[in-house]
Structure formats: C-alpha cells, structure tokens
Write a protein that holds these residues in place. Structure first.
Motif, short mmCIF file in Angstrom:
data_model
loop_
_atom_site.label_atom_id
_atom_site.label_comp_id
_atom_site.label_asym_id
_atom_site.label_seq_id
_atom_site.Cartn_x
_atom_site.Cartn_y
_atom_site.Cartn_z
N GLU A 283 0.89 -1.10 0.08
CA GLU A 283 0.01 -0.01 0.17
C GLU A 283 0.80 1.16 0.10
OE1 GLU A 283 -2.77 -0.07 3.17
OE2 GLU A 283 -3.20 -1.85 2.85
N LYS A 284 1.90 1.32 0.86
CA LYS A 284 2.70 2.49 0.96
C LYS A 284 3.56 2.53 -0.43
CE LYS A 284 3.54 2.21 5.82
NZ LYS A 284 4.70 1.75 7.09
N PHE A 285 3.88 1.51 -1.06
CA PHE A 285 4.56 1.68 -2.26
C PHE A 285 3.68 2.22 -3.39
CE2 PHE A 285 5.12 -0.41 -6.62
CZ PHE A 285 6.28 -0.05 -6.82
N LEU A 286 2.34 1.55 -3.66
CA LEU A 286 1.43 2.09 -4.53
C LEU A 286 1.44 3.62 -4.21
CD1 LEU A 286 -0.47 1.56 -6.57
CD2 LEU A 286 -2.12 1.06 -4.73
N ASN A 287 1.06 4.08 -3.02
CA ASN A 287 0.88 5.55 -2.91
C ASN A 287 1.92 6.23 -3.24
OD1 ASN A 287 -1.85 5.62 -2.12
ND2 ASN A 287 -1.41 4.87 -0.05
N HIS A 288 3.06 5.90 -2.85
CA HIS A 288 4.30 6.48 -3.12
C HIS A 288 4.76 6.63 -4.79
CE1 HIS A 288 9.07 6.86 -2.76
NE2 HIS A 288 8.61 7.84 -3.19
N LEU A 289 4.31 5.43 -5.30
CA LEU A 289 4.59 5.58 -6.76
C LEU A 289 3.54 6.44 -7.42
CD1 LEU A 289 5.34 3.80 -9.31
CD2 LEU A 289 3.50 2.47 -9.08
N MET A 290 2.29 6.49 -6.99
CA MET A 290 1.35 7.27 -7.75
C MET A 290 1.41 8.77 -7.28
SD MET A 290 -0.07 4.89 -9.44
CE MET A 290 -0.92 6.37 -10.45
N ASP A 291 1.93 9.05 -5.98
CA ASP A 291 2.05 10.32 -5.72
C ASP A 291 3.21 10.76 -6.67
OD1 ASP A 291 0.20 10.57 -3.98
OD2 ASP A 291 1.47 9.98 -2.13
N HIS A 292 4.29 10.19 -6.71
CA HIS A 292 5.37 10.86 -7.52
C HIS A 292 5.07 10.78 -9.20
CE1 HIS A 292 9.39 11.50 -9.02
NE2 HIS A 292 9.36 10.24 -9.56
N THR A 293 4.21 9.61 -9.55
CA THR A 293 3.77 9.74 -11.14
C THR A 293 3.10 10.83 -11.66
OG1 THR A 293 3.83 7.35 -11.04
CG2 THR A 293 2.64 8.45 -12.64
N GLU A 294 2.11 11.29 -10.50
CA GLU A 294 1.17 12.53 -10.63
C GLU A 294 1.97 13.88 -10.72
OE1 GLU A 294 -1.61 12.17 -7.48
OE2 GLU A 294 -2.50 10.39 -8.46
N GLN A 295 3.07 13.66 -10.31
CA GLN A 295 3.74 14.94 -10.45
C GLN A 295 4.90 15.17 -11.82
OE1 GLN A 295 6.05 15.15 -6.75
NE2 GLN A 295 4.38 15.45 -5.53
N VAL A 296 5.22 13.87 -12.26
CA VAL A 296 6.19 13.75 -13.15
C VAL A 296 5.69 13.12 -14.53
CG1 VAL A 296 8.11 13.55 -11.29
CG2 VAL A 296 7.44 11.72 -12.61
N TRP A 297 4.65 12.62 -14.62
CA TRP A 297 4.30 11.83 -15.48
C TRP A 297 4.24 12.71 -17.07
CZ3 TRP A 297 0.20 13.52 -18.85
CH2 TRP A 297 -0.67 14.41 -18.31
#
Length: 365
Positions: A259-273
């Motif tokens: 869960e923490k990985f998924l949130n970390h991944l998506m929070d970062h992706t939403e900033q740099v995609w």
C-alpha cells in the motif's frame, strides 16, 4: 453559510455520553458565535468524534468548541451537506429517545468505500456504443445491489461508481456480487475492477474521505487484480467473521508495505508523468529503488514494468485530453510527455486498437 466537519481525537475514557454532553454544550451557546450544530458522530472503539456545524468560518467553530467545553478539534474541513449525507446517511441529529435527557449517538463515521470501474480494452466505435449500452444495464444492477447490501451510491461518473458502506462485510459481499454480474449477461469483453478501502471522513486532506477515496481508486485502477482491498479492510472483515480468513482466490489483499509503495508510486507519478525526459532509470532513482528492484515490485503489485506503466498512464491522460476536444493530436502528444506525435499515435493504436484521429471523430460526449 458554509458547513464544516471537524475531527476530535478523544482521550482515553471519553464515552458517547461525554460526547453527547459536549454536543449539548455547543448547542446551548452556538448562537453567540453565529453557528448551528447540525449533528455529530462518535466512535467509542476508535476514540474519535466528528461534528457537523453550519458556521461563518473555521475560527467560529474553534471559538464555539473552546468556550462550550474546551475540546478543540484537531482538524476542520469545509464540506457539502449533500456529499456528507451520501457518505454518512444523515446531516442532522437522529431523533432523541424520549427516555433520555441527552441525545447520545454512538454512531461511527468510519466507512468502507468501494470504487467500481467498467472498461473495454479497445475504443472502436461499435465497442464504445456497446460498452455504453452495457454500462446502462449494469448501472441498474449496481444500484440495486448497493442498496441490498445497505450501501449508498455516492457518485457515478460515466463508467465509474463510488459507494459507501458502514459494514466491511457488506462492502466485500456487494463487490463480489457486482463482479459476479459480469458473468451473467452477454456483453463484450468488459474489464470489471473493484477497489475497497476504509477510513474516517476528516484527515489532513481538504476533501471529505479524500485519503480513503484515493486509496480505493488506486486499488481499482492500478492493481492487477479484479477485486483488491487494503490490509485494514481484510483485518476488519476477518474480525467480523471470528477470524475466519477471507477467500484469497476471490479477493486480493495489498500488504501495508505494498500500500505504501502504491501511494508513493502514484504520488510521484502524478507529479512527473508529463515530463518528456522521464525514463525508467530516472523513475527508479527518484523512487529510491534500483532498476531491478522497481521492476520486480511493479510487476508484483501492478503487473506492469516501469516503462509500460509510464506509457499506459500517459495514454490514459491522453484520453481525457482528447475527450475535451480542446487540443489537437500533436498538442495532446506533447502535453502528455511524448516527443513525437507519430510515436504517440502508434502507442495509442497498440493500446486501444484505434488511431487517436479516428477516436476524436467517433467520440461521443
């Protein structure tokens, strides 16, 4: 006036009766602060309380609580009364029992939220029309099942549904029943995805249930399983069933770490995609993983490699841009991080089975 919901982290020993007394104290002097206490929720087990107050601003809510009983809330957010009712079922105090002087409400605001999406793998015109027709049929079934399992349909947007349940068991059983309807009707190759999360209405975010909604949406959209739940939902379900394990063949549980990985991944992706220079190497470095570690982790949780994930995420954003019809194909390609409109069209065709130019011509708002 705006409506606010606040969060109180209750000290040990505070009961529903104590919270009812504080609510009454608010009602006794609310006129002095131009406020109107609508209702509250109390959860003795989790030691939380939430007040719903019509007030001129947040400071008025703080002043009211401070002078009525001194229990200042940890957090206050502005809310919409219709949305509150759709999640929690009421915006006023339930009728007080004639046998009690206080209106004691031991009603938790903790809710289990479920997101359901229905998608088709391609976007050809005939399939788009068939999908829309299928969704109209499924919508009736989804609404009926939600009500049957004591849930509330909070939001429906195109092919996405958000529901609220007071019971974890009801939410999971409803989700499995909805998933089962996919096999009961002759439809095109539809992809049903379900994500279930649970939490409280007020956190550090500005929106009601914002964290819980986001988790359910991410489970639904990105985890490579038909029905996915958080570890907290699993624990709550099993506690309601005398620790009988949930059927892992029907329901996939994300661990706390995932869960923490998924949130970390998506929070970062939403900033740099949308950065055209973004690549898998930078992606792994920014997330704090080696390339091999990130690859293994993403394949395990999402079923996609970093490169495929980034490309698919961008293409999903492209759909939103093209549907608005405010950008041409070249503009959309550059906005979502593709250097070449031709390569963008190629990737779009591979994923959706249709060229973006044809999709624009056929898309029906």
């Amino acid at each position: 006036m705006p409506i606010f919901m606040d969060f109180h982290d209750l000290p040990d020993g505070v009961s529903a009766k104590h919270v009812a007394e504080m609510h009454q104290a608010d009602l006794d002097i609310e006129h002095k602060y131009n406020c109107r206490g609508l209702t509250y929720w109390c959860d003795e087990k989790r030691q939380t309380a939430f007040c719903l107050i019509d007030a001129p601003d947040k400071q008025a809510v703080l002043n009211l609580h401070h002078h009525s009983h001194g229990a200042v809330p940890q957090r206050i957010i502005e809310v919409n009364d219709t949305i509150v009712e759709s999640f929690l079922g009421r915006i006023e105090d339930p009728e007080k029992s004639k046998k009690t002087s206080l209106n004691i409400i031991n009603d938790p605001a903790f809710r289990t939220l479920m997101v359901v999406t229905i998608k088709h793998k391609t976007l050809r015109l005939t399939e788009i029309k068939t999908l829309k027709a299928a969704i109209r049929g499924y919508t009736s079934s989804i609404k009926t099942l939600t009500s049957e399992f004591n849930g509330r349909l909070v939001r429906q947007e195109a092919n996405s549904f958000l529901m609220s349940f007071a019971s974890v068991t009801d939410a999971i059983h409803c989700g499995l029943k909805i998933k089962g309807t996919q096999n009961c009707v002759i439809t095109p190759d539809l992809d049903f995805k379900i994500g279930i999360s649970a939490g409280i209405p007020v956190t550090e975010k500005e929106g009601i249930f914002e964290d819980t909604i986001k988790m359910a949406e991410r489970l639904c959209e990105y985890v490579n399983k038909p029905v996915s739940i958080t570890s907290e939902v699993k624990d709550l379900y099993e506690s309601e069933h005398l620790n009988v394990p949930i059927n892992s063949s029907l329901v996939h549980t994300l661990s706390n770490t995932d869960e923490k990985f998924l949130n970390h991944l998506m929070d970062h992706t939403e900033q740099v995609w949308d950065q055209t220079t973004l690549n898998a190497s930078d992606f792994s470095k920014d997330l704090g993983y080696s390339k091999s570690q990130l690859y293994r982790k993403m394949m395990a949780v999402l079923g996609k490699s970093p490169n495929t994930f980034i490309k698919d995420y961008r293409l999903e954003q492209a759909l939103l841009l093209l549907q608005k019809k405010t950008d041409n194909i070249s503009e959309a390609a550059f906005k979502i991080g593709f250097n070449s409109p031709a390569y963008f069209s190629k990737c779009f065709m591979e994923k959706y089975g249709i060229l973006p130019s044809t999709y624009i011509q056929q898309y029906i708002v």
